[in-house]
Design an enzyme around this catalytic site. Structure first.
Site, PDB file in Angstrom:
ATOM      1  N   HIS A  14       0.832  -1.200   0.000  1.00 36.92           N
ATOM      2  CA  HIS A  14       0.000   0.000   0.000  1.00 36.92           C
ATOM      3  C   HIS A  14       0.863   1.244   0.000  1.00 36.92           C
ATOM      4  O   HIS A  14       2.087   1.192  -0.007  1.00 36.92           O
ATOM      5  CB  HIS A  14      -0.992  -0.001   1.171  1.00 36.92           C
ATOM      6  CG  HIS A  14      -0.414   0.435   2.497  1.00 36.92           C
ATOM      7  ND1 HIS A  14      -1.175   0.961   3.502  1.00 36.92           N
ATOM      8  CD2 HIS A  14       0.857   0.414   2.970  1.00 36.92           C
ATOM      9  CE1 HIS A  14      -0.395   1.244   4.536  1.00 36.92           C
ATOM     10  NE2 HIS A  14       0.827   0.919   4.253  1.00 36.92           N
ATOM     11  N   CYS A  33       5.802   6.453   4.281  1.00 36.43           N
ATOM     12  CA  CYS A  33       4.594   5.704   3.896  1.00 36.43           C
ATOM     13  C   CYS A  33       3.938   6.259   2.640  1.00 36.43           C
ATOM     14  O   CYS A  33       3.067   5.620   2.057  1.00 36.43           O
ATOM     15  CB  CYS A  33       3.586   5.706   5.042  1.00 36.43           C
ATOM     16  SG  CYS A  33       4.186   4.813   6.474  1.00 36.43           S
ATOM     17  N   HIS A  39       4.970   0.127  -0.462  1.00 32.72           N
ATOM     18  CA  HIS A  39       5.723  -0.680   0.504  1.00 32.72           C
ATOM     19  C   HIS A  39       4.741  -1.709   1.050  1.00 32.72           C
ATOM     20  O   HIS A  39       3.540  -1.608   0.810  1.00 32.72           O
ATOM     21  CB  HIS A  39       6.316   0.179   1.624  1.00 32.72           C
ATOM     22  CG  HIS A  39       5.278   0.837   2.482  1.00 32.72           C
ATOM     23  ND1 HIS A  39       4.660   2.011   2.127  1.00 32.72           N
ATOM     24  CD2 HIS A  39       4.726   0.459   3.653  1.00 32.72           C
ATOM     25  CE1 HIS A  39       3.778   2.341   3.055  1.00 32.72           C
ATOM     26  NE2 HIS A  39       3.783   1.416   3.999  1.00 32.72           N
ATOM     27  N   HIS A  41       3.346  -4.735   4.157  1.00 34.70           N
ATOM     28  CA  HIS A  41       3.251  -5.140   5.559  1.00 34.70           C
ATOM     29  C   HIS A  41       2.760  -6.584   5.640  1.00 34.70           C
ATOM     30  O   HIS A  41       2.002  -7.036   4.781  1.00 34.70           O
ATOM     31  CB  HIS A  41       2.247  -4.272   6.326  1.00 34.70           C
ATOM     32  CG  HIS A  41       2.635  -2.840   6.412  1.00 34.70           C
ATOM     33  ND1 HIS A  41       3.633  -2.376   7.230  1.00 34.70           N
ATOM     34  CD2 HIS A  41       2.156  -1.748   5.771  1.00 34.70           C
ATOM     35  CE1 HIS A  41       3.757  -1.070   7.099  1.00 34.70           C
ATOM     36  NE2 HIS A  41       2.868  -0.654   6.206  1.00 34.70           N
ATOM     37  N   ASP A  79      -4.993 -10.415   0.540  1.00 32.84           N
ATOM     38  CA  ASP A  79      -3.698 -11.090   0.612  1.00 32.84           C
ATOM     39  C   ASP A  79      -2.965 -11.038  -0.730  1.00 32.84           C
ATOM     40  O   ASP A  79      -3.531 -11.390  -1.769  1.00 32.84           O
ATOM     41  CB  ASP A  79      -3.915 -12.544   1.044  1.00 32.84           C
ATOM     42  CG  ASP A  79      -2.606 -13.224   1.409  1.00 32.84           C
ATOM     43  OD1 ASP A  79      -1.710 -12.539   1.931  1.00 32.84           O
ATOM     44  OD2 ASP A  79      -2.495 -14.443   1.171  1.00 32.84           O
ATOM     45  N   HIS A  80      -1.701 -10.599  -0.674  1.00 36.08           N
ATOM     46  CA  HIS A  80      -0.862 -10.443  -1.868  1.00 36.08           C
ATOM     47  C   HIS A  80      -1.459  -9.476  -2.885  1.00 36.08           C
ATOM     48  O   HIS A  80      -1.286  -9.630  -4.100  1.00 36.08           O
ATOM     49  CB  HIS A  80      -0.564 -11.804  -2.517  1.00 36.08           C
ATOM     50  CG  HIS A  80       0.409 -12.616  -1.708  1.00 36.08           C
ATOM     51  ND1 HIS A  80       0.073 -13.171  -0.498  1.00 36.08           N
ATOM     52  CD2 HIS A  80       1.699 -12.931  -1.912  1.00 36.08           C
ATOM     53  CE1 HIS A  80       1.123 -13.810  -0.009  1.00 36.08           C
ATOM     54  NE2 HIS A  80       2.120 -13.678  -0.835  1.00 36.08           N
ATOM     55  N   GLU A 126      -0.257  -3.827  12.170  1.00 35.37           N
ATOM     56  CA  GLU A 126       0.444  -3.511  10.922  1.00 35.37           C
ATOM     57  C   GLU A 126       1.949  -3.759  11.060  1.00 35.37           C
ATOM     58  O   GLU A 126       2.590  -4.290  10.151  1.00 35.37           O
ATOM     59  CB  GLU A 126       0.183  -2.051  10.540  1.00 35.37           C
ATOM     60  CG  GLU A 126       0.685  -1.694   9.160  1.00 35.37           C
ATOM     61  CD  GLU A 126       0.450  -0.240   8.819  1.00 35.37           C
ATOM     62  OE1 GLU A 126      -0.340   0.030   7.913  1.00 35.37           O
ATOM     63  OE2 GLU A 126       1.056   0.637   9.468  1.00 35.37           O
TER      64      GLU A 126
HETATM   65 NI    NI Z   1       2.455   1.199   5.527  1.00 36.11          NI
END
Ligand code: NI
Length: 137
Positions: A14, A33, A39, A41, A79-80, A126
């Site tokens: 995200h 961010c 990037h 998580h 997911d992914h 997160e």
């Molecule tokens: Ni982030």
């Protein structure tokens, strides 16, 4: 009343970005961010439901059913994936931990309303240092 929690995990990319702001303002507000190249998580999602224990089955809700609802409504979609561009229920959302849990709550509540359990709390971790919790109000 018994509270029951199921953990599920998902990995997502995200970027925190408000399209109403300039790049400089986004960098000022969100720091790293806001990186335009995304990037990722490894998220831990904790879904807590509450309900009476059924005297016949000894459970509030069948854990298989709870897990299936979370997988279908949330994990399979996140997911992914890239949360900014690929998730129907996160369109036009700043994908902060806070906004993600509120959106997940709405997705799960619709399905859980068809079961004996009631949604009580969602916790989304997160990073090791950051998590958010939501109780529906
Ligand atoms: Ni982030």
């Amino acid at each position: 009343m018994v509270y029951l929690t199921r953990r599920e995990r998902f990995n997502s990319a995200h970027r925190l970005f408000n399209p109403k702001l300039t790049d400089e303002e986004n960098n000022e507000l969100y720091g790293k961010c806001a990186n335009p190249n995304w990037h990722g998580h490894n998220y831990d999602l904790f879904v807590t439901v509450k309900g009476e224990v059924d005297p016949e089955t000894g459970v509030v809700i069948n854990l298989k059913d709870l897990s299936q609802i979370i997988k279908t409504k949330v994990i399979d979609k996140l997911d992914h994936r890239n949360l900014n561009v690929e998730v129907d229920f996160l369109q036009n959302t700043i994908v902060s931990t806070e906004n993600i849990i509120v959106a997940i709550w709405k997705e799960l509540q619709v399905e859980l309303d068809k079961t004996p359990a009631r949604l009580s709390k969602i916790k989304l971790v997160e990073t090791e240092n950051n998590f958010a919790e939501y109780y529906g109000d």
